[in-house]
Design a protein around this motif. Structure first.
Motif, PDB file in Angstrom:
ATOM      1  N   ILE A 165       0.946  -1.250   0.013  1.00  0.00           N
ATOM      2  CA  ILE A 165       0.160   0.087  -0.222  1.00  0.00           C
ATOM      3  C   ILE A 165       0.906   1.486  -0.264  1.00  0.00           C
ATOM      4  N   VAL A 166       0.892   2.125  -1.098  1.00  0.00           N
ATOM      5  CA  VAL A 166       1.563   3.326  -1.140  1.00  0.00           C
ATOM      6  C   VAL A 166       0.706   4.454  -0.659  1.00  0.00           C
ATOM      7  N   PHE A 167       1.081   5.174   0.181  1.00  0.00           N
ATOM      8  CA  PHE A 167       0.405   6.352   0.481  1.00  0.00           C
ATOM      9  C   PHE A 167       1.065   7.668   0.082  1.00  0.00           C
ATOM     10  N   ASP A 168       0.274   8.698  -0.604  1.00  0.00           N
ATOM     11  CA  ASP A 168       0.690   9.810  -0.567  1.00  0.00           C
ATOM     12  C   ASP A 168       0.698  10.513   0.892  1.00  0.00           C
ATOM     13  N   ASN A 169       1.521  11.661   1.127  1.00  0.00           N
ATOM     14  CA  ASN A 169       1.386  12.185   2.288  1.00  0.00           C
ATOM     15  C   ASN A 169       0.700  13.353   2.591  1.00  0.00           C
ATOM     16  N   ASP A 170       0.893  14.212   2.048  1.00  0.00           N
ATOM     17  CA  ASP A 170      -0.045  15.530   2.150  1.00  0.00           C
ATOM     18  C   ASP A 170      -1.562  15.458   1.782  1.00  0.00           C
ATOM     19  N   GLY A 171      -2.159  15.605   2.787  1.00  0.00           N
ATOM     20  CA  GLY A 171      -3.611  15.508   2.688  1.00  0.00           C
ATOM     21  C   GLY A 171      -4.168  13.989   2.727  1.00  0.00           C
ATOM     22  N   VAL A 172      -3.269  13.029   2.809  1.00  0.00           N
ATOM     23  CA  VAL A 172      -3.948  11.668   2.856  1.00  0.00           C
ATOM     24  C   VAL A 172      -3.260  11.087   4.493  1.00  0.00           C
ATOM     25  N   LEU A 173      -1.893  11.544   4.736  1.00  0.00           N
ATOM     26  CA  LEU A 173      -1.644  11.178   6.194  1.00  0.00           C
ATOM     27  C   LEU A 173      -1.620  12.144   7.323  1.00  0.00           C
ATOM     28  N   VAL A 174      -1.172  13.156   6.445  1.00  0.00           N
ATOM     29  CA  VAL A 174      -1.012  14.676   7.380  1.00  0.00           C
ATOM     30  C   VAL A 174      -2.026  15.656   6.769  1.00  0.00           C
ATOM     31  N   ASP A 175      -2.838  16.337   7.438  1.00  0.00           N
ATOM     32  CA  ASP A 175      -3.822  17.227   7.021  1.00  0.00           C
ATOM     33  C   ASP A 175      -3.189  18.612   6.794  1.00  0.00           C
ATOM     34  N   SER A 176      -2.117  18.775   5.801  1.00  0.00           N
ATOM     35  CA  SER A 176      -1.187  19.710   5.528  1.00  0.00           C
ATOM     36  C   SER A 176      -1.758  20.666   4.358  1.00  0.00           C
ATOM     37  N   GLU A 177      -2.598  19.974   3.407  1.00  0.00           N
ATOM     38  CA  GLU A 177      -2.824  20.870   2.168  1.00  0.00           C
ATOM     39  C   GLU A 177      -3.803  22.020   2.682  1.00  0.00           C
ATOM     40  N   PRO A 178      -4.675  22.361   3.321  1.00  0.00           N
ATOM     41  CA  PRO A 178      -5.085  23.799   3.581  1.00  0.00           C
ATOM     42  C   PRO A 178      -3.938  24.674   4.177  1.00  0.00           C
ATOM     43  N   ILE A 179      -2.820  24.197   4.993  1.00  0.00           N
ATOM     44  CA  ILE A 179      -1.923  25.201   5.527  1.00  0.00           C
ATOM     45  C   ILE A 179      -1.106  25.485   4.630  1.00  0.00           C
ATOM     46  N   SER A 180      -0.496  24.673   3.621  1.00  0.00           N
ATOM     47  CA  SER A 180       0.532  24.780   2.659  1.00  0.00           C
ATOM     48  C   SER A 180      -0.059  25.671   1.329  1.00  0.00           C
ATOM     49  N   ASN A 181      -1.226  25.226   1.128  1.00  0.00           N
ATOM     50  CA  ASN A 181      -1.637  26.116   0.006  1.00  0.00           C
ATOM     51  C   ASN A 181      -1.993  27.433   0.415  1.00  0.00           C
ATOM     52  N   ARG A 182      -2.564  27.606   1.790  1.00  0.00           N
ATOM     53  CA  ARG A 182      -2.729  29.090   1.957  1.00  0.00           C
ATOM     54  C   ARG A 182      -1.498  29.959   1.976  1.00  0.00           C
ATOM     55  N   LEU A 183      -0.452  29.590   2.355  1.00  0.00           N
ATOM     56  CA  LEU A 183       0.754  29.894   2.362  1.00  0.00           C
ATOM     57  C   LEU A 183       1.327  30.135   1.271  1.00  0.00           C
ATOM     58  N   GLY A 200       6.491  16.728   9.304  1.00  0.00           N
ATOM     59  CA  GLY A 200       5.092  16.729   9.457  1.00  0.00           C
ATOM     60  C   GLY A 200       4.645  15.241  10.344  1.00  0.00           C
ATOM     61  N   HIS A 201       5.590  14.305  10.039  1.00  0.00           N
ATOM     62  CA  HIS A 201       5.367  13.130  10.774  1.00  0.00           C
ATOM     63  C   HIS A 201       5.807  13.139  12.364  1.00  0.00           C
ATOM     64  N   ARG A 202       6.827  14.071  12.710  1.00  0.00           N
ATOM     65  CA  ARG A 202       7.423  14.098  14.067  1.00  0.00           C
ATOM     66  C   ARG A 202       6.006  14.905  14.807  1.00  0.00           C
TER      67      ARG A 202
END
Length: 218
Positions: free
Chosen positions: A9-27, A122-124
């Motif tokens: 199983i191959v996971f994308d990270n941003d938006g799949v494991l960590v909820d980072s897309e709203p933060i990074s796209n806003r910035l 992000g993982h830490r």
């Protein structure tokens, strides 16, 4: 779909494991606007979500005829990492899914457009680092071309010793779905942030990470 259909199983990270897309796209929208490339949050999500940094440079130059500053990546990452330390959380249910896969002995990895440093930060912050030793973390930095090229997914599969056709990718961006399809892998679209209609080519869709074990027949 029973889990014995897949060996990885191959996971994308941003938006799949960590909820980072709203933060990074806003910035990202704010920084591009600051540099004279007016960009809304919605446009950032539409144009850059799931992109490696080189694609942002390429699109801006293509559209404006101007290069982004030499220190763009470093400045952007400083801002993103500071925001991650304040606000980043794991995607709801992600840790439980990783725990379940580990208990069932099903191999998994992460293949992200983000840099290794971004993934680790992000993982830490979210506590997901306990599930991701370095040898199962793959970044667009590891290959010549990021998504939508298949290179990153093929690299991850090769390093994990699994043929592409035995891999299932979990993605939430159009570029990621395209990359998985191009790699000859099955892909499920995670629609918590991206509507199903914007992820054509996926073999199935789910909105909450808690649904994934049932999809895999666990």
């Amino acid at each position: 779909m029973p889990h014995d259909s897949y060996d990885l199983i191959v996971f994308d990270n941003d938006g799949v494991l960590v909820d980072s897309e709203p933060i990074s796209n806003r910035l990202l929208a704010a920084y591009l606007t600051e540099l004279g490339h007016p960009t809304t949050y919605e446009e950032s999500v539409r144009d850059y979500m799931g992109s490696a940094m080189h694609r942002i440079h390429e699109l801006v130059r293509e559209r404006s005829g101007r290069r982004l500053p030499e220190d763009f990546d470093d400045t952007f990452h400083v801002r993103v990492f500071a925001a991650f330390e304040r606000d980043l959380e794991a995607v709801a249910g992600a840790a439980d899914v990783l725990k379940r896969l580990t208990a069932e002995g099903i191999p998994y990895c992460v293949a992200s457009s983000g840099s290794h440093e971004r993934i680790r930060v992000g993982h830490r912050k979210t506590g997901l680092d306990v599930w991701f030793p370095e040898e199962i973390v793959f970044s667009a930095e590891d290959v010549g071309r990021g998504k939508p090229a298949p290179d990153l997914f093929l690299h991850a599969a090769e390093r994990m010793g699994v043929p592409p056709e035995r891999c299932l990718v979990v993605e939430d961006s159009p570029l990621g779905v395209q990359a998985a399809v191009a790699a000859g892998m099955d892909v499920y679209g995670f629609t918590a942030m991206t509507p199903e209609a914007k992820l054509p080519g996926a073999g199935g869709y789910f909105r909450a990470m808690e649904e994934l074990p049932a999809i895999l027949g666990l």
